[in-house]
Motif scaffolding. Sequence first.
Motif, PDB file in Angstrom:
ATOM      1  N   LEU A   1       0.805  -1.228   0.000  1.00  0.00           N
ATOM      2  CA  LEU A   1       0.000   0.000   0.000  1.00  0.00           C
ATOM      3  C   LEU A   1       0.837   1.277   0.000  1.00  0.00           C
ATOM      4  CD1 LEU A   1      -2.628  -1.065   2.718  1.00  0.00           C
ATOM      5  CD2 LEU A   1      -2.881  -1.212   0.227  1.00  0.00           C
ATOM      6  N   MET A   2       2.128   1.159   0.151  1.00  0.00           N
ATOM      7  CA  MET A   2       2.970   2.308   0.474  1.00  0.00           C
ATOM      8  C   MET A   2       3.081   3.338  -0.648  1.00  0.00           C
ATOM      9  SD  MET A   2       4.504   3.727   2.881  1.00  0.00           S
ATOM     10  CE  MET A   2       4.167   2.358   4.005  1.00  0.00           C
ATOM     11  N   LEU A   3       2.932   2.936  -1.901  1.00  0.00           N
ATOM     12  CA  LEU A   3       3.112   3.875  -3.011  1.00  0.00           C
ATOM     13  C   LEU A   3       1.832   4.619  -3.393  1.00  0.00           C
ATOM     14  CD1 LEU A   3       5.487   1.849  -5.356  1.00  0.00           C
ATOM     15  CD2 LEU A   3       6.074   3.702  -3.790  1.00  0.00           C
ATOM     16  N   LEU A   4       0.725   4.293  -2.763  1.00  0.00           N
ATOM     17  CA  LEU A   4      -0.537   4.968  -3.108  1.00  0.00           C
ATOM     18  C   LEU A   4      -0.484   6.486  -2.905  1.00  0.00           C
ATOM     19  CD1 LEU A   4      -3.267   2.461  -1.836  1.00  0.00           C
ATOM     20  CD2 LEU A   4      -2.618   2.978  -4.204  1.00  0.00           C
ATOM     21  N   PRO A   5       0.103   6.996  -1.801  1.00  0.00           N
ATOM     22  CA  PRO A   5       0.115   8.466  -1.624  1.00  0.00           C
ATOM     23  C   PRO A   5       0.802   9.216  -2.757  1.00  0.00           C
ATOM     24  CG  PRO A   5       0.638   7.379   0.451  1.00  0.00           C
ATOM     25  CD  PRO A   5       0.613   6.304  -0.602  1.00  0.00           C
ATOM     26  N   VAL A   6       1.926   8.688  -3.262  1.00  0.00           N
ATOM     27  CA  VAL A   6       2.632   9.399  -4.320  1.00  0.00           C
ATOM     28  C   VAL A   6       1.926   9.239  -5.667  1.00  0.00           C
ATOM     29  CG1 VAL A   6       4.217   7.583  -5.094  1.00  0.00           C
ATOM     30  CG2 VAL A   6       4.955   9.963  -5.107  1.00  0.00           C
ATOM     31  N   ALA A   7       1.096   8.200  -5.798  1.00  0.00           N
ATOM     32  CA  ALA A   7       0.322   8.029  -7.035  1.00  0.00           C
ATOM     33  C   ALA A   7      -0.904   8.939  -7.051  1.00  0.00           C
ATOM     34  CB  ALA A   7      -0.108   6.571  -7.180  1.00  0.00           C
ATOM     35  N   LEU A   8      -1.544   9.095  -5.900  1.00  0.00           N
ATOM     36  CA  LEU A   8      -2.772   9.893  -5.822  1.00  0.00           C
ATOM     37  C   LEU A   8      -2.516  11.344  -5.439  1.00  0.00           C
ATOM     38  CD1 LEU A   8      -5.032   7.282  -3.967  1.00  0.00           C
ATOM     39  CD2 LEU A   8      -5.014   7.805  -6.416  1.00  0.00           C
ATOM     40  N   GLY A   9      -1.381  11.604  -4.778  1.00  0.00           N
ATOM     41  CA  GLY A   9      -1.116  12.942  -4.252  1.00  0.00           C
ATOM     42  C   GLY A   9      -1.163  14.058  -5.272  1.00  0.00           C
ATOM     43  N   PRO A  10      -0.497  13.911  -6.437  1.00  0.00           N
ATOM     44  CA  PRO A  10      -0.531  15.013  -7.419  1.00  0.00           C
ATOM     45  C   PRO A  10      -1.932  15.351  -7.906  1.00  0.00           C
ATOM     46  CG  PRO A  10       1.285  13.516  -7.906  1.00  0.00           C
ATOM     47  CD  PRO A  10       0.472  12.865  -6.823  1.00  0.00           C
ATOM     48  N   TRP A  11      -2.864  14.401  -7.833  1.00  0.00           N
ATOM     49  CA  TRP A  11      -4.246  14.688  -8.217  1.00  0.00           C
ATOM     50  C   TRP A  11      -4.985  15.424  -7.096  1.00  0.00           C
ATOM     51  CZ3 TRP A  11      -5.680  13.587 -13.134  1.00  0.00           C
ATOM     52  CH2 TRP A  11      -4.893  12.677 -13.836  1.00  0.00           C
ATOM     53  N   LEU A  12      -4.661  15.058  -5.871  1.00  0.00           N
ATOM     54  CA  LEU A  12      -5.360  15.654  -4.728  1.00  0.00           C
ATOM     55  C   LEU A  12      -4.777  17.011  -4.343  1.00  0.00           C
ATOM     56  CD1 LEU A  12      -5.725  12.430  -2.523  1.00  0.00           C
ATOM     57  CD2 LEU A  12      -7.424  13.453  -4.052  1.00  0.00           C
ATOM     58  N   PHE A  13      -3.487  17.192  -4.588  1.00  0.00           N
ATOM     59  CA  PHE A  13      -2.814  18.442  -4.208  1.00  0.00           C
ATOM     60  C   PHE A  13      -2.009  18.962  -5.398  1.00  0.00           C
ATOM     61  CE2 PHE A  13      -3.112  15.633  -0.509  1.00  0.00           C
ATOM     62  CZ  PHE A  13      -3.896  16.411   0.340  1.00  0.00           C
ATOM     63  N   PRO A  14      -2.684  19.422  -6.433  1.00  0.00           N
ATOM     64  CA  PRO A  14      -1.989  19.817  -7.676  1.00  0.00           C
ATOM     65  C   PRO A  14      -1.077  21.023  -7.511  1.00  0.00           C
ATOM     66  CG  PRO A  14      -4.309  20.437  -7.752  1.00  0.00           C
ATOM     67  CD  PRO A  14      -4.136  19.586  -6.545  1.00  0.00           C
ATOM     68  N   GLU A  15      -1.252  21.804  -6.437  1.00  0.00           N
ATOM     69  CA  GLU A  15      -0.421  22.990  -6.255  1.00  0.00           C
ATOM     70  C   GLU A  15       0.972  22.656  -5.708  1.00  0.00           C
ATOM     71  OE1 GLU A  15      -2.434  22.039  -2.440  1.00  0.00           O
ATOM     72  OE2 GLU A  15      -3.055  22.196  -4.545  1.00  0.00           O
TER      73      GLU A  15
ATOM     74  N   SER B   1       4.728  21.412  -5.548  1.00  0.00           N
ATOM     75  CA  SER B   1       5.770  21.487  -6.571  1.00  0.00           C
ATOM     76  C   SER B   1       6.334  20.114  -6.916  1.00  0.00           C
ATOM     77  CB  SER B   1       6.911  22.394  -6.091  1.00  0.00           C
ATOM     78  OG  SER B   1       7.547  21.824  -4.951  1.00  0.00           O
ATOM     79  N   GLY B   2       6.955  20.033  -8.109  1.00  0.00           N
ATOM     80  CA  GLY B   2       7.557  18.791  -8.576  1.00  0.00           C
ATOM     81  C   GLY B   2       8.637  18.246  -7.661  1.00  0.00           C
ATOM     82  N   PRO B   3       9.610  19.077  -7.210  1.00  0.00           N
ATOM     83  CA  PRO B   3      10.652  18.552  -6.318  1.00  0.00           C
ATOM     84  C   PRO B   3      10.107  17.913  -5.051  1.00  0.00           C
ATOM     85  CG  PRO B   3      11.288  20.686  -7.188  1.00  0.00           C
ATOM     86  CD  PRO B   3       9.881  20.447  -7.632  1.00  0.00           C
ATOM     87  N   THR B   4       9.000  18.429  -4.536  1.00  0.00           N
ATOM     88  CA  THR B   4       8.395  17.821  -3.344  1.00  0.00           C
ATOM     89  C   THR B   4       7.944  16.401  -3.635  1.00  0.00           C
ATOM     90  OG1 THR B   4       7.644  19.983  -2.552  1.00  0.00           O
ATOM     91  CG2 THR B   4       6.548  18.037  -1.634  1.00  0.00           C
ATOM     92  N   TRP B   5       7.320  16.222  -4.800  1.00  0.00           N
ATOM     93  CA  TRP B   5       6.855  14.886  -5.154  1.00  0.00           C
ATOM     94  C   TRP B   5       8.022  13.947  -5.459  1.00  0.00           C
ATOM     95  CZ3 TRP B   5       2.491  14.069  -3.296  1.00  0.00           C
ATOM     96  CH2 TRP B   5       1.457  14.995  -3.355  1.00  0.00           C
ATOM     97  N   ILE B   6       9.111  14.486  -5.999  1.00  0.00           N
ATOM     98  CA  ILE B   6      10.291  13.634  -6.238  1.00  0.00           C
ATOM     99  C   ILE B   6      10.791  13.054  -4.932  1.00  0.00           C
ATOM    100  CG2 ILE B   6      12.715  13.634  -6.949  1.00  0.00           C
ATOM    101  CD1 ILE B   6      12.003  15.762  -9.017  1.00  0.00           C
ATOM    102  N   TRP B   7      10.970  13.916  -3.933  1.00  0.00           N
ATOM    103  CA  TRP B   7      11.505  13.430  -2.660  1.00  0.00           C
ATOM    104  C   TRP B   7      10.496  12.563  -1.921  1.00  0.00           C
ATOM    105  CZ3 TRP B   7      16.369  13.111  -2.037  1.00  0.00           C
ATOM    106  CH2 TRP B   7      17.217  14.026  -2.672  1.00  0.00           C
ATOM    107  N   LEU B   8       9.194  12.841  -2.116  1.00  0.00           N
ATOM    108  CA  LEU B   8       8.193  11.962  -1.517  1.00  0.00           C
ATOM    109  C   LEU B   8       8.230  10.590  -2.182  1.00  0.00           C
ATOM    110  CD1 LEU B   8       5.899  11.696   0.539  1.00  0.00           C
ATOM    111  CD2 LEU B   8       4.300  12.427  -1.250  1.00  0.00           C
ATOM    112  N   LEU B   9       8.418  10.586  -3.523  1.00  0.00           N
ATOM    113  CA  LEU B   9       8.552   9.314  -4.236  1.00  0.00           C
ATOM    114  C   LEU B   9       9.751   8.535  -3.704  1.00  0.00           C
ATOM    115  CD1 LEU B   9       7.906   7.334  -6.574  1.00  0.00           C
ATOM    116  CD2 LEU B   9       9.318   8.795  -8.049  1.00  0.00           C
ATOM    117  N   LEU B  10      10.878   9.222  -3.516  1.00  0.00           N
ATOM    118  CA  LEU B  10      12.071   8.544  -2.998  1.00  0.00           C
ATOM    119  C   LEU B  10      11.853   8.054  -1.575  1.00  0.00           C
ATOM    120  CD1 LEU B  10      14.892  10.895  -4.364  1.00  0.00           C
ATOM    121  CD2 LEU B  10      14.180   8.680  -5.272  1.00  0.00           C
TER     122      LEU B  10
END
Length: 485
Positions: free
Chosen positions: A84-98, A100-109
């Motif tokens: 279940l661990m990767l669900l937040p990074v898969a759904l997050g950009p849809w739920l919080f589109p504002e 930034s990209g670098p934040t999602w990169i480090w969250l993915l890592l």
Amino acid sequence: MWSLPQAQRAIIFAGCLAAAYTQLTTSPATIEYARRLGANELHIGILGALPTLMLFCQFLAAIAVNHLQYRRRLWFWTAMAHRLMLLPVALGPWLFPETSGPTWIWLLLGLTAVNQALLHFSSPLWLSWMGDYLPHTGLSSYWGARQYWMQWTSAVSLFAAATVLYELRLDIRTAFTAFTLLATVLGAADLLLFVKVPEPPVTRVPQPRLRDVLSEPFRNREFKRFIKFTCFWHFAAMAGAPFISLYLLEEVGMTLYQVLLLWTFSWIGGAMFSHRLGRWSDRFGARPVLVLCVAFKSVNMIALLLIPPTPVLAFWALAPIFMLDQVLNAGILIANNGFMIKHSPSQNRTMYIAASTALAGIVGGVTSIAAGGLMTLLAGQRWELLGRSWGHFHVMFAGSIVLRWVAAGWVRKIREPNALPVKHVMGEILGGLPWRPLLFPIGLYRSVSETELTGKPATAQPPRPKLLDRGQDRKSSELTGHRQG
């Protein structure tokens, strides 16, 4: 609870679901997704390092298992959290589109790190459970059958992903989210299949002292030799392997569809030979299969150095090379599994698993991060040599080639009682090739008979591998050997 044959079929089917989960969450689509978020070579190096770097969690599992009577419950919930661990990074950009990209990169890592930590904590629990439950007789053949179906599933998963991307023209964010959601469902279903697989109680080390538990695999001379090789092998492989997809996307100019298809060909190659590799490992020993496969593992790096910088030409040049490379990967995996199961004791088996995989994984993870950092420093630089322009990717691939050649010599130092020389595996390979009739008349090919190998008449050849029978002698079914994952 299922009978042994039923459980064996369920374990294979569960392995197929797990393979689909792995391919959909770690495919080149994930690298492309990271690139679109702004990831550079260092980020990709870290992403490639995490599956092996987090292997140190196997030591924690090895310590924990000596305080358990049964492993199933701890394994199940740890593995479910992993799924279940990767669900937040898969759904997050849809739920919080504002965001930034670098934040999602480090969250993915970060989430990938936790995902892999949970995987590697649960893996030795599962492997020791399988090691205590599955009969040793014909075990490599059984793993070969499991690998066969898992590799076909991997190929189908990647082909389906490539087709969806091509036909629906999905953007990478939508595709990554869809792939992760589907993978999560398949991964959870995989775990549920083990509810009815019997579990023998843990064979614990009597009154374990932490120091003794940790050091036991390193006091076993032959197993220590195996550990040293696996550490060096991960160093050699991870100097170049994590950057293959990035190189094809960024330097060669392939589309994501082409890269996914290329890895599909790769898995097909592995599937075609997994059964045979398992039989060879049972018949000749794990060592000759391992020696032979490592000897040719530099071929894919050499091909990456030499391919033309034209996407279509590069694709068709690499397709057969990737197929061969996955055959070699499958052989290494099956041989490692067979060696570890047959050369580790039932007591403290989990620590043997951790010692042979976790240390090697840590070495590989550190290598991948260091290589990514070096590539970031070298990015943009070019060198002219032999009429061609070479970049930072080529530097890492060339270094990996040299290290793999060293590993090909090192692997021969591994010792396995009763294992036969590599030439017998080569005899089997040559015997299945179409030029056998051409070689026989001039004496360049001579079939290696069972009489030569074992001193027994040819009628003593083992039957075609199949799932292990419930009716086998139960004493021979008890696992008293060793295992890797």
